[in-house]
Design an enzyme around this catalytic site. Sequence first.
Site, short mmCIF file in Angstrom:
data_model
loop_
_atom_site.label_atom_id
_atom_site.label_comp_id
_atom_site.label_asym_id
_atom_site.label_seq_id
_atom_site.Cartn_x
_atom_site.Cartn_y
_atom_site.Cartn_z
N ALA A 249 46.63 81.72 58.87
CA ALA A 249 46.34 80.65 57.91
C ALA A 249 44.93 80.10 58.10
O ALA A 249 44.18 79.91 57.13
CB ALA A 249 47.37 79.53 58.04
N CYS B 108 42.58 80.04 69.35
CA CYS B 108 43.74 80.93 69.27
C CYS B 108 43.64 81.85 68.06
O CYS B 108 42.54 82.18 67.60
CB CYS B 108 45.04 80.12 69.26
SG CYS B 108 46.49 81.11 69.74
N LYS C 130 48.85 76.07 70.32
CA LYS C 130 48.51 76.78 71.54
C LYS C 130 47.77 75.88 72.53
O LYS C 130 46.92 75.08 72.13
CB LYS C 130 47.64 78.00 71.19
CG LYS C 130 47.22 78.83 72.39
CD LYS C 130 48.40 79.52 73.05
CE LYS C 130 47.95 80.37 74.23
NZ LYS C 130 49.08 81.05 74.88
N ASP D 137 51.69 75.63 65.33
CA ASP D 137 53.01 76.13 65.71
C ASP D 137 54.11 75.20 65.22
O ASP D 137 55.18 75.66 64.82
CB ASP D 137 53.10 76.30 67.23
CG ASP D 137 52.45 77.59 67.70
OD1 ASP D 137 53.06 78.65 67.49
OD2 ASP D 137 51.34 77.55 68.24
#
Length: 239
Positions: A67, A63, A143, A132
């Site tokens: 960071a 993905c 993801k 996430d």
Amino acid sequence: NGVNYGLYGGRTSFESGGSVEDVRNATVNTANDFIGASLDAVRIIGEIGAKRIKNGDVIITHCNSEAAMSIMKKAYDMGKGIKVYCDETRPKFQGHKTAAGLAAYGIDTTLICDSACRVTMGGADKAIVGCDAIAVNGALVNKIGTSQVATMAHEARVNFIVAAETYKLDFKTLTGELVDIEERDYTEIASKEWMTHNPKVKFSNPVFDVTPPEYIDFYVTEKGIIPPGAVFTLMKELY
């Protein structure tokens, strides 16, 4: 009652009875504080995480995460000759953005299809992904496809590292709430025309999956290196 907005807090609070202008200013200040703290977190994560990268490491990523990319960019800045393989990350192909960004930065970058991850993992040294959300038990929500990368890394004894700003901690899970896994529209994986010609086909398009904590070596946060088992303690400190 006093109101405070955002995990980073600070100068963004105001008391009830304030004017509309007070509310507006508090909201703008909160947004600016959050953006600044988030950018600082990404920078610090890169500095901390890059120390765990060795010269010549082959890295697989999934993905698109600023960071995670910060770790790889900082390692490159330190003169470590890394090579990165980016999963394309279907169905939205966020891996294309990661590959383009790393290659433009000067990093030796290769784009692979998601199903080639296991073949590639055999020659990798580390897998680095973003985040996430983080549950109280140290599980990672990210993801769709991340858990497969983690499983393959675990099988190949490749370190699986997660770059995560602390605002990704899901404090609701402290009280037993579950993380919702969003389902998106089928048109992300098939066209309406194809659906018309195949009316009996059903679709499932989950956006995220959950990686169990035992498949994660450690989280890199702006607070330092955190093993999955220490997430509960970190949550209590920040909460």
